[in-house]
Design a protein around this motif. Structure first.
Motif, PDB file in Angstrom:
ATOM      1  N   ARG A 137     -12.255  10.517   9.771  1.00  0.00           N
ATOM      2  CA  ARG A 137     -13.659  10.289   9.375  1.00  0.00           C
ATOM      3  C   ARG A 137     -14.013   8.809   9.492  1.00  0.00           C
ATOM      4  NH1 ARG A 137     -11.703  13.989   5.894  1.00  0.00           N
ATOM      5  NH2 ARG A 137     -11.403  12.578   4.153  1.00  0.00           N
ATOM      6  N   VAL A 138     -13.050   7.937   9.190  1.00  0.00           N
ATOM      7  CA  VAL A 138     -13.267   6.490   9.332  1.00  0.00           C
ATOM      8  C   VAL A 138     -13.563   6.165  10.800  1.00  0.00           C
ATOM      9  CG1 VAL A 138     -12.094   4.243   9.254  1.00  0.00           C
ATOM     10  CG2 VAL A 138     -11.856   5.833   7.344  1.00  0.00           C
ATOM     11  N   VAL A 139     -12.813   6.792  11.699  1.00  0.00           N
ATOM     12  CA  VAL A 139     -12.991   6.519  13.130  1.00  0.00           C
ATOM     13  C   VAL A 139     -14.383   6.964  13.592  1.00  0.00           C
ATOM     14  CG1 VAL A 139     -12.192   7.181  15.449  1.00  0.00           C
ATOM     15  CG2 VAL A 139     -10.535   6.592  13.671  1.00  0.00           C
ATOM     16  N   VAL A 140     -14.820   8.135  13.132  1.00  0.00           N
ATOM     17  CA  VAL A 140     -16.150   8.619  13.525  1.00  0.00           C
ATOM     18  C   VAL A 140     -17.223   7.665  12.983  1.00  0.00           C
ATOM     19  CG1 VAL A 140     -17.804  10.523  13.298  1.00  0.00           C
ATOM     20  CG2 VAL A 140     -15.410  11.016  13.776  1.00  0.00           C
ATOM     21  N   ASN A 151     -25.453  11.623  18.013  1.00  0.00           N
ATOM     22  CA  ASN A 151     -26.193  12.767  18.558  1.00  0.00           C
ATOM     23  C   ASN A 151     -26.796  12.370  19.905  1.00  0.00           C
ATOM     24  OD1 ASN A 151     -27.704  15.018  18.993  1.00  0.00           O
ATOM     25  ND2 ASN A 151     -28.752  14.982  17.016  1.00  0.00           N
ATOM     26  N   GLY A 152     -26.409  13.063  20.956  1.00  0.00           N
ATOM     27  CA  GLY A 152     -26.957  12.771  22.284  1.00  0.00           C
ATOM     28  C   GLY A 152     -26.117  11.800  23.096  1.00  0.00           C
ATOM     29  N   SER A 153     -25.093  11.194  22.473  1.00  0.00           N
ATOM     30  CA  SER A 153     -24.245  10.256  23.238  1.00  0.00           C
ATOM     31  C   SER A 153     -23.145  11.003  23.983  1.00  0.00           C
ATOM     32  CB  SER A 153     -23.601   9.226  22.308  1.00  0.00           C
ATOM     33  OG  SER A 153     -24.550   8.265  21.936  1.00  0.00           O
ATOM     34  N   ARG A 154     -22.670  10.326  25.025  1.00  0.00           N
ATOM     35  CA  ARG A 154     -21.578  10.880  25.836  1.00  0.00           C
ATOM     36  C   ARG A 154     -20.329  10.067  25.482  1.00  0.00           C
ATOM     37  NH1 ARG A 154     -21.913  13.906  30.449  1.00  0.00           N
ATOM     38  NH2 ARG A 154     -20.319  13.518  32.010  1.00  0.00           N
ATOM     39  N   ILE A 155     -19.381  10.749  24.853  1.00  0.00           N
ATOM     40  CA  ILE A 155     -18.185  10.038  24.367  1.00  0.00           C
ATOM     41  C   ILE A 155     -16.978  10.464  25.205  1.00  0.00           C
ATOM     42  CG2 ILE A 155     -16.724   9.524  22.357  1.00  0.00           C
ATOM     43  CD1 ILE A 155     -19.699   8.848  21.913  1.00  0.00           C
ATOM     44  N   LEU A 156     -16.326   9.470  25.784  1.00  0.00           N
ATOM     45  CA  LEU A 156     -15.106   9.746  26.556  1.00  0.00           C
ATOM     46  C   LEU A 156     -13.900   9.396  25.681  1.00  0.00           C
ATOM     47  CD1 LEU A 156     -13.562  10.384  29.185  1.00  0.00           C
ATOM     48  CD2 LEU A 156     -13.798   7.957  29.779  1.00  0.00           C
ATOM     49  N   VAL A 157     -13.169  10.428  25.250  1.00  0.00           N
ATOM     50  CA  VAL A 157     -11.981  10.196  24.412  1.00  0.00           C
ATOM     51  C   VAL A 157     -10.786   9.923  25.328  1.00  0.00           C
ATOM     52  CG1 VAL A 157     -10.377  11.308  22.811  1.00  0.00           C
ATOM     53  CG2 VAL A 157     -12.839  11.585  22.491  1.00  0.00           C
ATOM     54  N   ILE A 201     -11.385  14.672  15.150  1.00  0.00           N
ATOM     55  CA  ILE A 201     -12.409  13.708  15.587  1.00  0.00           C
ATOM     56  C   ILE A 201     -13.314  14.344  16.648  1.00  0.00           C
ATOM     57  CG2 ILE A 201     -12.735  11.498  16.797  1.00  0.00           C
ATOM     58  CD1 ILE A 201     -10.122  10.566  15.305  1.00  0.00           C
ATOM     59  N   VAL A 202     -12.708  15.019  17.619  1.00  0.00           N
ATOM     60  CA  VAL A 202     -13.504  15.658  18.681  1.00  0.00           C
ATOM     61  C   VAL A 202     -14.423  16.713  18.054  1.00  0.00           C
ATOM     62  CG1 VAL A 202     -13.408  17.150  20.725  1.00  0.00           C
ATOM     63  CG2 VAL A 202     -11.864  15.191  20.541  1.00  0.00           C
ATOM     64  N   ALA A 203     -13.861  17.531  17.147  1.00  0.00           N
ATOM     65  CA  ALA A 203     -14.673  18.589  16.509  1.00  0.00           C
ATOM     66  C   ALA A 203     -15.841  17.961  15.753  1.00  0.00           C
ATOM     67  CB  ALA A 203     -13.800  19.417  15.570  1.00  0.00           C
ATOM     68  N   ASP A 204     -15.603  16.871  15.056  1.00  0.00           N
ATOM     69  CA  ASP A 204     -16.650  16.204  14.275  1.00  0.00           C
ATOM     70  C   ASP A 204     -17.743  15.649  15.202  1.00  0.00           C
ATOM     71  OD1 ASP A 204     -18.034  15.129  12.211  1.00  0.00           O
ATOM     72  OD2 ASP A 204     -16.502  13.689  11.583  1.00  0.00           O
ATOM     73  N   LEU A 205     -17.329  15.036  16.306  1.00  0.00           N
ATOM     74  CA  LEU A 205     -18.308  14.460  17.248  1.00  0.00           C
ATOM     75  C   LEU A 205     -19.176  15.559  17.866  1.00  0.00           C
ATOM     76  CD1 LEU A 205     -16.109  11.743  18.989  1.00  0.00           C
ATOM     77  CD2 LEU A 205     -17.940  11.394  17.324  1.00  0.00           C
ATOM     78  N   VAL A 206     -18.528  16.672  18.212  1.00  0.00           N
ATOM     79  CA  VAL A 206     -19.281  17.797  18.806  1.00  0.00           C
ATOM     80  C   VAL A 206     -20.283  18.315  17.777  1.00  0.00           C
ATOM     81  CG1 VAL A 206     -19.074  20.175  19.640  1.00  0.00           C
ATOM     82  CG2 VAL A 206     -17.467  18.433  20.449  1.00  0.00           C
ATOM     83  N   ARG A 207     -19.818  18.450  16.529  1.00  0.00           N
ATOM     84  CA  ARG A 207     -20.692  18.943  15.451  1.00  0.00           C
ATOM     85  C   ARG A 207     -21.918  18.037  15.272  1.00  0.00           C
ATOM     86  NH1 ARG A 207     -16.642  20.209  12.157  1.00  0.00           N
ATOM     87  NH2 ARG A 207     -16.562  18.127  11.302  1.00  0.00           N
ATOM     88  N   ARG A 208     -21.702  16.728  15.491  1.00  0.00           N
ATOM     89  CA  ARG A 208     -22.811  15.773  15.320  1.00  0.00           C
ATOM     90  C   ARG A 208     -23.704  15.668  16.559  1.00  0.00           C
ATOM     91  NH1 ARG A 208     -21.280  11.201  11.435  1.00  0.00           N
ATOM     92  NH2 ARG A 208     -19.624  12.121  10.191  1.00  0.00           N
ATOM     93  N   GLY A 209     -23.418  16.469  17.578  1.00  0.00           N
ATOM     94  CA  GLY A 209     -24.315  16.514  18.728  1.00  0.00           C
ATOM     95  C   GLY A 209     -23.916  15.635  19.893  1.00  0.00           C
ATOM     96  N   ALA A 262      -5.562  20.735  29.210  1.00  0.00           N
ATOM     97  CA  ALA A 262      -6.649  21.444  28.521  1.00  0.00           C
ATOM     98  C   ALA A 262      -6.429  21.344  27.016  1.00  0.00           C
ATOM     99  CB  ALA A 262      -6.675  22.908  28.946  1.00  0.00           C
ATOM    100  N   LEU A 263      -7.544  21.277  26.294  1.00  0.00           N
ATOM    101  CA  LEU A 263      -7.465  21.093  24.835  1.00  0.00           C
ATOM    102  C   LEU A 263      -8.390  22.087  24.148  1.00  0.00           C
ATOM    103  CD1 LEU A 263      -6.405  19.083  22.561  1.00  0.00           C
ATOM    104  CD2 LEU A 263      -8.639  17.971  22.773  1.00  0.00           C
ATOM    105  N   SER A 264      -7.842  22.866  23.215  1.00  0.00           N
ATOM    106  CA  SER A 264      -8.682  23.803  22.454  1.00  0.00           C
ATOM    107  C   SER A 264      -9.119  23.135  21.170  1.00  0.00           C
ATOM    108  CB  SER A 264      -7.893  25.063  22.109  1.00  0.00           C
ATOM    109  OG  SER A 264      -7.533  25.705  23.300  1.00  0.00           O
ATOM    110  N   VAL A 265     -10.433  23.094  20.971  1.00  0.00           N
ATOM    111  CA  VAL A 265     -10.980  22.548  19.719  1.00  0.00           C
ATOM    112  C   VAL A 265     -11.937  23.605  19.183  1.00  0.00           C
ATOM    113  CG1 VAL A 265     -12.237  20.650  18.647  1.00  0.00           C
ATOM    114  CG2 VAL A 265     -10.829  20.217  20.658  1.00  0.00           C
TER     115      VAL A 265
END
Ligand SMILES: NC(=O)c1ccc[n+]([C@@H]2O[C@H](COP(=O)([O-])OP(=O)(O)OC[C@H]3O[C@@H](n4cnc5c(N)ncnc54)[C@H](O)[C@@H]3O)[C@@H](O)[C@H]2O)c1
Length: 433
Positions: free
Chosen positions: A304-307, A322-328, A348-356, A368-371
């Motif tokens: 959560r600190v990282v997000v 929300n609306g940003s393109r994040i490359l992990v 972190i990926v799940a949280d970012l997706v949830r935030r749009g 491949a990564l399952s989230v």
């Protein structure tokens, strides 16, 4: 021939239950010194892979596995009745946490059931799975003695923790000293003779419980010190200091200090899990393990600190998550391994997706990564991918990635691992934890 003689002449048959990170590594090591090793597995795909010399563990190269199989020293099977032909049985099955974060020793129980059905006089059984203190004598011993055979007399029983460090070529099963605690002195002696064939040194301790505690102390030490490093990272941010520089300078002290580094959170099958095995058992005994809980809280909050750090960095550039393109960059729990178990990247990926956010990732070890319900595929690290991202978020510092190029090409880089240390940053694109 006695078991000691069979070990001395390297003619003992060794069975390894569970061919995962620990079991496969050890099976190949024992085969390489000449033992005939049989891996017992429940996963058909893993049996097939081993039989055809295709390794699924980064630290076991295909050539080594192929050699171990071709030379007939190593085979894999699901025929558990063949355990009876083994002189030695090593238990290397998983020990995860259950839904309530309590120890789940069901894999150990299943392994012990299989061994119990095949137990015969003269065998050595070694539990290697990390578990709470007391498992060997309170769970495994009574189950095996229900056969009517006595430990220390008709068969031998020990706990010996595996201490391998995935991705670490320097500290291996051959170089790291081995700790062994037997139910009786005779048990410890037989297991010591076995492990002395591969390990640089074998340390016999007075009981299985001591050996179980050794492993939990080691991993709790890591979790607590990483927790301290994470707390220092947050504290340094509040004070405007660079935690990485502070730690590196402190590490020049030749005594009384050992560097641990902050990061996006704990991962892997061991460090986030094992201390909770210990705290669970401590509570049963009425002991409140405060350090473990605090480290767990601090480390568990890091995703959560990282997000928040990422959101703040985007905000300073007039953007939102929300609306940003994040490359992990990097999704495994640590550098140069292919293991995503408990990796903070998942949260972190799940949280970012949830935030749009639109999330892409690059990881040379994870195609491949399952989230949640989604499956993402690793993208190639092309210039266009870096340029098109609003931010490159470094979660794992794999050594194959050129971080200078990342900083030169991506508009913003949030670095949770200090992977960009030493990279010149005239445009102030890097935000470090
Ligand atoms: N991964 C590490 O770095 C590491 C290091 C030290 C100790 N450990 C400990 O070693 C143990 C094994 O960890 P791992 O990382 O190798 O796990 P893993 O999940 O990689 O491998 C375990 C294997 O056991 C198999 N298995 C499950 N039940 C079985 C059964 N009844 N019979 C036979 N095979 C069975 C699984 O299919 C799997 O292939 C755990 O207790 C872990 O905490 C792990």
């Amino acid at each position: 021939m006695t078991l000691r003689e069979r070990i001395a002449s390297v003619t003992a048959n060794v069975g390894v239950l569970g061919l995962g990170y620990v079991g496969l590594t050890e099976a190949v090591a024992l085969a390489s010194v000449g033992f005939r090793v049989t891996g017992f597995e429940v996963d058909r795909a893993r049996i097939d892979a081993v039989q055809s010399g295709r390794s699924y563990i980064t630290d076991v190269p295909d050539e080594e596995l192929l050699w171990a199989v071709r030379s007939w020293n190593l085979t894999a099977t699901s025929e558990f009745e063949r355990l009876r032909d083994m002189d030695i049985v090593l238990i290397c099955v998983p020990t995860p946490l259950g839904k309530t974060r309590a120890p789940d020793i069901s894999y150990i129980l299943a392994a012990v059931d299989a061994i119990q059905a095949a137990l015969r006089p003269g065998q050595l059984v070694v539990l290697e799975s990390t578990t709470y203190p007391g498992t060997t004598t309170e769970v495994v011993l009574p189950a095996l003695e229900r056969t009517g055979l006595r430990a220390g007399e008709e068969f031998h029983l020990c706990f010996s923790p595996e201490r391998l460090n995935p991705g670490d070529r320097q500290h291996t099963v051959f170089t790291v000293p081995r700790v062994v605690g037997g139910v009786t002195t005779a048990c410890t002696e037989v297991a010591t003779a076995l492990f002395a064939r591969i390990a640089s040194e074998v340390i016999g301790v007075s009981s299985p419980q001591t050996a179980e505690m050794v492993k939990l102390l080691e991993n709790t030490f890591r979790a607590v010190n990483v927790g301290l490093a994470n707390e220092m990272a947050l504290l340094c941010r509040a004070l405007g200091a660079d935690v990485w520089e502070v730690i590196d300078a402190a590490a020049t002290k030749p005594f009384g200090f050992m560097p641990f580094y902050p990061g996006p959170g704990l991962g892997g099958h061991c460090i986030p899990v094992d201390p909770l095995y210990l705290s669970w058992k401590a509570r049963i005994k009425g002991f409140e393990p405060r350090f473990i809980d605090l480290a767990h809280q601090v480390n568990g909050a890091m995703p959560r600190v990282v997000v928040s750090l990422l959101a703040e960095a985007l905000n300073e550039r007039g953007r939102s998550v929300n609306g940003s393109r994040i490359l992990v960059l990097g999704v495994t729990y640590k550098r140069d391994v292919n293991d995503v178990r408990e990796s903070p990247a998942l949260e972190i990926v799940a949280d970012l997706v949830r935030r749009g956010a639109t999330v892409l990732y690059h990881d040379p070890y994870v195609p491949a990564l399952s989230v949640g319900a989604r499956t993402l595929e690793s993208v190639a690290l092309e210039d266009a991918v870096l340029q098109d991202a609003d931010c490159a978020l470094i979660l794992t510092d794999h050594s194959a990635v050129d971080y200078k190029r990342v900083v030169e090409t991506a508009p913003l880089v949030v670095d949770t691992r200090n992977a960009t240390a030493g990279v010149v940053d005239p445009d102030r694109r890097i935000v470090r934890l």
